[in-house]
Design a protein around this motif. Sequence first.
Motif, PDB file in Angstrom:
ATOM      1  N   GLU A  48       0.914  -1.193   0.035  1.00 52.16           N
ATOM      2  CA  GLU A  48      -0.075  -0.137   0.025  1.00 52.16           C
ATOM      3  C   GLU A  48       0.932   1.196   0.165  1.00 52.16           C
ATOM      4  O   GLU A  48       0.621   2.315  -0.848  1.00 52.16           O
ATOM      5  CB  GLU A  48      -1.126  -0.159   1.261  1.00 52.16           C
ATOM      6  CG  GLU A  48      -2.338  -0.722   0.934  1.00 52.16           C
ATOM      7  CD  GLU A  48      -3.244  -0.397   2.199  1.00 52.16           C
ATOM      8  OE1 GLU A  48      -3.231   0.799   2.791  1.00 52.16           O
ATOM      9  OE2 GLU A  48      -3.473  -1.490   2.695  1.00 52.16           O
ATOM     10  N   LYS A  49       1.949   1.313   0.800  1.00 45.82           N
ATOM     11  CA  LYS A  49       2.892   2.517   1.109  1.00 45.82           C
ATOM     12  C   LYS A  49       3.463   2.825  -0.515  1.00 45.82           C
ATOM     13  O   LYS A  49       3.467   4.147  -0.749  1.00 45.82           O
ATOM     14  CB  LYS A  49       3.727   2.158   2.092  1.00 45.82           C
ATOM     15  CG  LYS A  49       4.852   3.206   2.297  1.00 45.82           C
ATOM     16  CD  LYS A  49       4.317   4.553   2.905  1.00 45.82           C
ATOM     17  CE  LYS A  49       5.191   5.728   3.249  1.00 45.82           C
ATOM     18  NZ  LYS A  49       4.353   6.923   3.530  1.00 45.82           N
TER      19      LYS A  49
ATOM     20  N   TYR B 182       0.752   4.141  -2.597  1.00 47.84           N
ATOM     21  CA  TYR B 182       0.298   5.584  -2.277  1.00 47.84           C
ATOM     22  C   TYR B 182       1.271   6.445  -2.756  1.00 47.84           C
ATOM     23  O   TYR B 182       0.859   7.706  -3.084  1.00 47.84           O
ATOM     24  CB  TYR B 182       0.191   5.544  -0.791  1.00 47.84           C
ATOM     25  CG  TYR B 182       0.043   6.724   0.009  1.00 47.84           C
ATOM     26  CD1 TYR B 182      -1.373   7.440  -0.061  1.00 47.84           C
ATOM     27  CD2 TYR B 182       0.926   7.595   0.770  1.00 47.84           C
ATOM     28  CE1 TYR B 182      -1.444   8.727   0.163  1.00 47.84           C
ATOM     29  CE2 TYR B 182       0.751   8.815   1.408  1.00 47.84           C
ATOM     30  CZ  TYR B 182      -0.508   9.380   1.107  1.00 47.84           C
ATOM     31  OH  TYR B 182      -0.874  10.916   1.708  1.00 47.84           O
ATOM     32  N   ASN B 183       2.623   6.324  -2.430  1.00 51.93           N
ATOM     33  CA  ASN B 183       3.374   7.378  -3.063  1.00 51.93           C
ATOM     34  C   ASN B 183       3.441   7.509  -4.425  1.00 51.93           C
ATOM     35  O   ASN B 183       3.819   8.584  -4.969  1.00 51.93           O
ATOM     36  CB  ASN B 183       5.098   6.681  -2.750  1.00 51.93           C
ATOM     37  CG  ASN B 183       5.376   7.007  -1.136  1.00 51.93           C
ATOM     38  OD1 ASN B 183       4.853   7.545  -0.466  1.00 51.93           O
ATOM     39  ND2 ASN B 183       6.405   5.829  -0.882  1.00 51.93           N
TER      40      ASN B 183
END
Lengths: 149, 92
Positions: free
Chosen positions: A111-112, A115-116
């Motif tokens: 997810e991270k 997201y970025n």
Amino acid sequence: MEEIRLDRLSLGELEREIEKYQRKYGMSFDEFMKSYDDDEAKPDTALDQIVWETLEEAKAARIRSGRIDVKVSEERPVVVFTPKRVEILRALSKKSPATVRELAKLTGRPEKAVYNDVRLLQAHGFVKLEGGRGRKTVSLLVREVLIRI
Amino acid sequence: MRLAARIQRVDEPYESGRISGVIVWSDSSMTKYRVIYSERVKDEWIRFDHKSGEPSHAHLRTRTPLRSFEAMKRDLEFLVSKLQELRIYFRR
């Protein structure tokens, strides 16, 4: 004489022009129009109304056209279209809006990292990221990407 | 191809008041404008609006204890003539 060249503004720049009016009146354009009295509006407010309306129309037309110009600096080129970011755009072309979690699942990535990438795509005007912590939704703002050299 | 759309703002002193306005262009066509003659000291104004495809209309501030009807009419006539001057000016 002051002039705003709407055709030269990117979607992000158009949104920043709109935000100036949102900040000035502390509300969205729709809310502003509910309280706007066309017959009694003071001159400055009446002029703000027509500019704000035109900016909102230009933004809506830009989104409808699916064409968003991206300015890439020659001094500091940014690699926007990595295969993984294109995969995010493709996933969004099938389901938009989608949450970051859904995109992570669809692309099989953390997810991270998704997201970025979404934030970078947002900075260039390709997607819109909304929502608070825990449930951020991503909407696709373009239908087609044309690279003109 | 995207239209060359632009918003122009004008603000000029005129007699005891000001002419201020917004003109929206799409390529060489004026798609809408709003021009106001205001006398802030008296808190009075007259506004002239136009959108392409719609009839032009003037707004007079309703709650102002305005000048006489003839004077208002003169202001409107003046405003229309001023607007025509602006149109000529902007088309250059």
